[in-house]
Motif scaffolding. Structure first.
Motif, PDB file in Angstrom:
ATOM      1  N   ARG A   1       0.589   0.699   2.900  1.00 55.38           N
ATOM      2  CA  ARG A   1       0.664  -0.766   2.899  1.00 55.38           C
ATOM      3  C   ARG A   1       0.161  -1.407   4.192  1.00 55.38           C
ATOM      4  O   ARG A   1      -0.200  -2.565   4.193  1.00 55.38           O
ATOM      5  N   TRP A   2       0.148  -0.671   5.272  1.00 54.02           N
ATOM      6  CA  TRP A   2      -0.238  -1.255   6.562  1.00 54.02           C
ATOM      7  C   TRP A   2      -1.598  -0.718   7.004  1.00 54.02           C
ATOM      8  O   TRP A   2      -1.903   0.469   6.820  1.00 54.02           O
ATOM      9  N   HIS A   3      -2.409  -1.609   7.589  1.00 51.21           N
ATOM     10  CA  HIS A   3      -3.688  -1.182   8.149  1.00 51.21           C
ATOM     11  C   HIS A   3      -3.963  -1.975   9.427  1.00 51.21           C
ATOM     12  O   HIS A   3      -3.406  -3.057   9.652  1.00 51.21           O
TER      13      HIS A   3
ATOM     14  N   VAL B   1      -4.185  -6.833  12.050  1.00 47.60           N
ATOM     15  CA  VAL B   1      -3.117  -6.031  11.455  1.00 47.60           C
ATOM     16  C   VAL B   1      -2.816  -6.631  10.085  1.00 47.60           C
ATOM     17  O   VAL B   1      -2.622  -7.851   9.968  1.00 47.60           O
ATOM     18  N   GLY B   2      -2.805  -5.801   9.050  1.00 47.93           N
ATOM     19  CA  GLY B   2      -2.622  -6.311   7.700  1.00 47.93           C
ATOM     20  C   GLY B   2      -1.583  -5.547   6.916  1.00 47.93           C
ATOM     21  O   GLY B   2      -1.284  -4.371   7.198  1.00 47.93           O
ATOM     22  N   TYR B   3      -1.037  -6.236   5.909  1.00 44.06           N
ATOM     23  CA  TYR B   3      -0.019  -5.656   5.015  1.00 44.06           C
ATOM     24  C   TYR B   3      -0.422  -5.961   3.584  1.00 44.06           C
ATOM     25  O   TYR B   3      -0.866  -7.076   3.264  1.00 44.06           O
ATOM     26  N   ASN B   4      -0.279  -4.989   2.700  1.00 43.84           N
ATOM     27  CA  ASN B   4      -0.696  -5.153   1.318  1.00 43.84           C
ATOM     28  C   ASN B   4       0.295  -4.473   0.381  1.00 43.84           C
ATOM     29  O   ASN B   4       0.616  -3.294   0.555  1.00 43.84           O
TER      30      ASN B   4
ATOM     31  N   LYS C   1       3.002  -7.666  -4.448  1.00 50.12           N
ATOM     32  CA  LYS C   1       3.395  -9.068  -4.465  1.00 50.12           C
ATOM     33  C   LYS C   1       2.988  -9.840  -3.220  1.00 50.12           C
ATOM     34  O   LYS C   1       3.100 -11.069  -3.198  1.00 50.12           O
ATOM     35  N   LEU C   2       2.504  -9.139  -2.189  1.00 54.36           N
ATOM     36  CA  LEU C   2       2.215  -9.828  -0.939  1.00 54.36           C
ATOM     37  C   LEU C   2       1.007  -9.204  -0.251  1.00 54.36           C
ATOM     38  O   LEU C   2       0.905  -7.982  -0.149  1.00 54.36           O
ATOM     39  N   GLN C   3       0.106 -10.070   0.186  1.00 55.03           N
ATOM     40  CA  GLN C   3      -1.002  -9.674   1.056  1.00 55.03           C
ATOM     41  C   GLN C   3      -0.982 -10.581   2.280  1.00 55.03           C
ATOM     42  O   GLN C   3      -1.016 -11.800   2.148  1.00 55.03           O
ATOM     43  N   ALA C   4      -0.895  -9.982   3.462  1.00 60.60           N
ATOM     44  CA  ALA C   4      -0.812 -10.768   4.685  1.00 60.60           C
ATOM     45  C   ALA C   4      -1.591 -10.073   5.798  1.00 60.60           C
ATOM     46  O   ALA C   4      -1.669  -8.841   5.840  1.00 60.60           O
TER      47      ALA C   4
END
Length: 395
Positions: free
Chosen positions: A297-299, A348-351, A354-357
């Protein structure tokens, strides 16, 4: 529409200083999905009461065995939205924005096996009060003293072929003719000074580009070159040529992508470009980007890139200049130095389902920055931007 932030110098060169916008248009196959015998024909008419605009559009698309074709024609007319502005003596004037007396736009796009062909012809008529000399002032900004006519013709041929399982080649050739002229040219007289009018600006360009690609399980490599020729000139009202310039730009580039380590992607590229007219030295533009998936989920991502912007070439009182300086009522020579751009980007991203940020810090620094009177400063201020993007699903 794809937006690639940062200066992507490896493929797009000096003009891609801050970002690249890639617009992927429809093709005949995407319109004529069911492969109808006579293709697909569409017509549309639109009228807006606010600016009294009318537009009429025709489109025909056909999909066949080894390719497709799509062609369209558009006509538009608009009185424009009235925009107010305030003069130095505190009076308010109004001008039409996006006003045109009749625009014709012809478009053709076709694919056949490994070939793609694109053609476009645009004629745009726009009533205007400005002359082609940069930032010219007029006595009465509300008065239309001429029609500005832009004629744009573009031809583009592309070949994409496979040499074997790992090697492929892309080759593009093209021609563009951009002409801007006036129906009623004339000298514009301003209080305290006189500016000579011009009645035509033309820019013709030809280009050849070829890219050799190599694809394997862990590597993707591109090696290519681009050669373009430009012919620029301005005509006076009397019809003779002034400020005629010819430029040749040669560029070579290489870019390699490595994905041999799990969750890690590294891209390194280098472009070397030389302009016969606008650069005295080779322009060397490196690029490095690293993308690492911390978890499912994290990149995180880091991009470093460089690019160059060239000053425009215009005619100012017989000199190669950029703009008129009202402080001393003289034209300045203007800069010919390329404006160097360097960018750094950390994200920094989260996927999840239900959520993409993502949160991005974008740093850009420009050297030899252009200023209003056409001069340059050795080092321009650096700019730092922070972006936070969030998308929620199933709400």
């Amino acid at each position: 529409i794809e937006i690639i932030r940062g200066s992507s110098s490896t493929l797009w060169g000096s003009d891609a200083a801050t970002s690249v916008i890639n617009i992927i248009t429809y093709s005949g196959s995407s319109v004529d999905k069911n492969k109808k015998d006579d293709g697909v024909f569409k017509v549309a008419y639109n009228h807006e009461f606010r600016d009294n605009s009318n537009s009429l559009d025709f489109l025909w698309a056909k999909k066949f065995k080894d390719g497709d074709v799509m062609t369209s024609y558009s006509y538009s007319q608009s009185d424009g939205d009235l925009q107010n502005y305030r003069l130095l003596d505190n009076t308010v004037g109004y001008t039409g924005w996006n006003t045109n007396e009749g625009t014709h736009n012809f478009y053709l796009k076709s694919n056949y096996k490994n070939f793609k062909f694109l053609a476009r012809h645009l004629k745009y008529i726009h009533p205007d009060t400005q002359d082609f000399v940069s930032n010219t002032e007029v006595t009465n900004p509300d008065a239309t003293n001429s029609d500005r006519i832009r004629t744009l013709t573009t031809l583009h041929l592309e070949y994409n072929g496979k040499i074997n399982r790992e090697f492929s080649i892309d080759t593009n050739i093209g021609y563009t003719n951009n002409i801007l002229n006036k129906t009623n040219p004339g000298s514009i007289v301003v209080v305290g000074r006189h500016v000579e009018g011009t009645n035509e600006f033309s820019e013709k360009s030809k280009y050849l580009e070829s890219i050799l690609k190599f694809d394997s399980d862990s590597w993707n490599t591109m090696l290519g070159f681009k050669l373009s020729e430009q012919d620029l000139y301005i005509k006076k009202d009397q019809g003779n040529f002034v400020n005629h310039k010819e430029d040749t730009i040669a560029a070579g580039f290489v870019q390699a992508t490595y994905t041999g380590v799990e969750n890690l992607k590294i891209v390194a590229g280098l472009r070397i470009s030389k302009s016969k007219l606008r650069s005295t030295e080779n322009e060397i533009m490196p690029k490095v980007s690293v993308l690492y998936n911390i978890s499912n989920r994290w990149h995180t991502k880091y991009v470093y890139s460089t690019g160059f912007i060239h000053a425009p070439l215009v005619y100012n009182d017989g000199a190669d200049g950029w703009v008129y300086n009202p402080q001393n009522m003289k034209f300045t020579q203007g800069t010919k130095l390329p404006q160097e751009v360097q960018t750094n980007e950390i994200q920094v991203g989260y996927n999840s389902n239900k959520l993409q940020a993502s949160m991005t810090v974008f740093h850009i620094e420009m050297k030899n920055q252009f200023v209003w009177i056409g001069r340059t400063v050795p080092t321009a201020p650096a700019y730092l931007y922070t972006y936070f993007v969030c998308h929620l699903f199933d709400i």
